[in-house]
Design an enzyme around this catalytic site. Structure first.
Site, PDB file in Angstrom:
ATOM      1  N   ASP A  62       0.858  -1.180   0.000  1.00  9.51           N
ATOM      2  CA  ASP A  62       0.000   0.000   0.000  1.00  9.51           C
ATOM      3  C   ASP A  62       0.899   1.237   0.000  1.00  9.51           C
ATOM      4  OD1 ASP A  62      -2.527   1.410   0.426  1.00  9.51           O
ATOM      5  OD2 ASP A  62      -1.684   1.895   2.365  1.00  9.51           O
ATOM      6  N   THR A  95      -3.315   5.410  -3.710  1.00  9.42           N
ATOM      7  CA  THR A  95      -2.163   6.068  -3.085  1.00  9.42           C
ATOM      8  C   THR A  95      -0.896   5.826  -3.898  1.00  9.42           C
ATOM      9  OG1 THR A  95      -1.985   4.128  -1.690  1.00  9.42           O
ATOM     10  CG2 THR A  95      -2.969   6.055  -0.728  1.00  9.42           C
ATOM     11  N   THR A  96      -0.813   4.648  -4.531  1.00 12.78           N
ATOM     12  CA  THR A  96       0.376   4.337  -5.314  1.00 12.78           C
ATOM     13  C   THR A  96       0.363   5.129  -6.624  1.00 12.78           C
ATOM     14  OG1 THR A  96       0.179   2.129  -4.403  1.00 12.78           O
ATOM     15  CG2 THR A  96       1.774   2.427  -6.133  1.00 12.78           C
ATOM     16  N   ASP A 393      -9.082  -0.070   2.435  1.00 15.83           N
ATOM     17  CA  ASP A 393      -9.142   0.432   1.057  1.00 15.83           C
ATOM     18  C   ASP A 393     -10.443  -0.003   0.383  1.00 15.83           C
ATOM     19  OD1 ASP A 393      -6.738   1.552   1.414  1.00 15.83           O
ATOM     20  OD2 ASP A 393      -5.697   0.541  -0.213  1.00 15.83           O
TER      21      ASP A 393
END
Length: 545
Positions: A62, A95-96, A393
């Site tokens: 994550d 987020t990545t 998530d």
């Protein structure tokens, strides 16, 4: 006059960098951060293992969790880490991608800076590109029926497939959807989905992941206060308290002078009477279960056992709020204000079970719970921590869809479609702005490119054919299958992402790129090393850098 000393404006131990050097430095710092995360994108994502300073281990893919643990020195890298946190708090997913995109946006700007183009020109083009990106995303988005369970599960599945729990994706999707549907709360036409406060994840090491489930109610890591209290009650009447069932001591120190011996006995008696009074107030509403956030004295326990009432003490405030949402009880702050309507009767079962070597209290089978507990089982703490992050998530994705039911195709298809739209638009632009504008379109291709790289397929060949595909009419949903690296239509594969996540990703990435391009000067005040401190007090010249 020529030989005089240079004028020092800044103090002697301050370091200053300015101009082109800073911009190139910022860009390379952002690229470095993006490279750390790059392999964590898509279903073939690799995991990172991080040791924190305390010696604990974090294993995750994550983006936000990795960057949280990394200690960086460079100020630009710090702001990159900040954006992944923003993304996590706002929409919970992507987020990545946001880091990779921001890194790429800066990387394509480097070329223009070398050609002496002014940063404000690049920034203007980026801003214009962002507006067009948002409008093209809105064009390719499709509405979704929130009540269609299969479609909802499919959306959550797309989010989960890139995580460690993709093996148990059906189970995880079910858990996430149930939990979010449970805490969904509508009043006066305003939807409120508060996952953080009302969907608690309880991790219990042991068992297997398949044992995880959403409870229709609440679980608390507590045991009853006295061994003789009942541990299994059907249809309990629950009273929630915010006050302690003990004798109140004075807030500040109080001294009492006693002249007669009987007075001391009287004081003790008053304490007992006070507790007896509290317990009578409680017993009056005939509860089966009392839960308080504060303590319960031995004497109060004695009275409660005689009335056959089970008590649980020192429950966290958040847990108490959850229980009140689940069983419909109101939290009461004073026992003498307790009324019948404050008693919760929504739960059908109260029991205390021993799992592993700890006791857990279950208040389950609620009629219409507006809060729930997700019980996770797994082999080790690390696995549980990762599963919890993944579930968070998944729940966030589910919440985003419920709040804003619009979808865009996943697998790099949305990026390619937007990139194609921008490229077409840049052809009619005049002036120097068209080049950075076109570069944004190129930067967007980093998402499908990374997906192709991560599953080991031929990058150039696939990207070229994907570009060609997007020039045709009606093929905007074509993207990369992250498992095999082949080009497929995302409609058939069923990979969709919420529009809210994509919009937030683009906005954050472009804003960050703009912010870092604006910087042209870094002044950093260095602290002197501890060893120099003693010497430098005596000789100011010795400490000069």
């Amino acid at each position: 006059m020529m030989g005089q000393r240079p004028v020092l404006v800044l103090s002697q131990n301050t370091k200053r960098e300015s101009g082109r050097k800073v911009q190139i430095g910022n860009i390379s710092a952002a690229k470095t951060i993006a490279d750390v995360i790059r392999t964590c994108l898509g279903p073939r994502a690799m995991m990172k293992m991080l040791l924190d300073p305390m010696g604990g281990i974090v294993m995750t893919n994550d983006g936000n969790a990795i960057l949280r643990e990394i200690q960086v020195q460079h100020p630009a890298a710090k702001s990159m880490i900040e954006i992944s946190r923003t993304q996590d708090e706002e929409v919970g997913d992507g987020t990545t991608s946001v880091i990779i995109l921001a890194g790429e946006m800066l990387a394509v700007a480097e070329h223009f800076l070398e050609q002496q183009m002014h940063p404000t020109v690049i920034i203007g083009a980026y801003r214009k590109a962002l507006d067009d990106m948002i409008s093209s995303l809105n064009k390719i988005s499709t509405p979704v029926d929130v009540n269609n369970k299969e479609m909802m599960l499919n959306i959550i599945k797309s989010a989960i497939n890139t995580k460690a729990i993709s093996h148990w994706s059906d189970l995880a999707c079910g858990i996430a959807l149930d939990a979010v549907k449970t805490v969904e709360f509508e009043e006066n036409g305003r939807k409120e989905i508060d996952i953080k406060n009302y969907a608690k994840v309880e991790k219990i090491p042991g068992g297997i992941i398949e044992d995880s489930c959403v409870l229709r109610g609440i679980m608390v890591n507590k045991d009853v206060t006295h061994p003789r209290m009942r541990r299994y009650i059907k249809n309990p009447r629950i009273v929630l308290l915010d006050c302690s069932l003990e004798y109140k001591k004075g807030e500040s120190q109080t001294d009492i002078e006693i002249t007669r011996e009987e007075d001391f006995a009287r004081i003790l008696q008053m304490e007992e009477e006070y507790i007896q009074q509290i317990c009578e107030d409680l017993i009056r509403v005939k509860p089966d279960l009392i839960i308080t956030e504060k303590g319960i004295s031995d004497l109060a326990q004695h009275y409660l056992i005689r009335a056959n009432i089970t008590a649980i003490r020192r429950v966290r405030k958040t847990d108490n709020n959850r229980i009140s949402r689940a069983c419909g009880a109101r939290i009461v702050s004073r026992t003498d204000e307790l009324r019948d309507e404050d008693v919760g009767t929504g739960a059908r079962l109260f029991e205390v079970k021993k799992i592993g070597d700890e006791y857990f209290t279950f208040i389950t089978d609620c009629k219409d719970p507006k809060a729930c507990t997700i019980m996770l089982r797994g082999a080790s703490k690390e696995i549980l921590a990762e599963v919890e992050r993944n579930l968070q998530d998944a729940m966030q994705v589910c919440r985003n869809v419920l709040v804003d039911p619009q979808l865009v195709p996943g697998g790099g298809a949305a990026e390619m479609a937007v990139s194609h739209a921008l490229t077409e638009k840049s052809k009619v632009m005049t002036g120097v702005e068209q080049w950075p504008y076109r570069a944004v379109a190129q930067a967007l291709e980093v998402i499908p490119r990374t997906l192709i790289q991560n599953c080991g397929a031929s990058t150039i060949r696939l990207l070229t054919s994907l570009r060609a595909k997007h020039t045709q009419e009606g093929s905007q949903t074509w993207g990369v299958n992250g498992e095999t690296g082949a080009l497929v239509d995302m409609k058939d594969l069923g990979i969709w992402e919420p529009l809210a996540v994509k919009l937030q990703t683009y906005k954050t990435a472009v804003e960050t790129a703009v912010l870092l391009l604006r910087i042209d000067d870094i002044v950093s005040g260095h602290k002197k090393k501890g060893g120099d401190q003693s010497r430098s007090t005596g000789a100011p010249d010795a400490a000069q850098e």
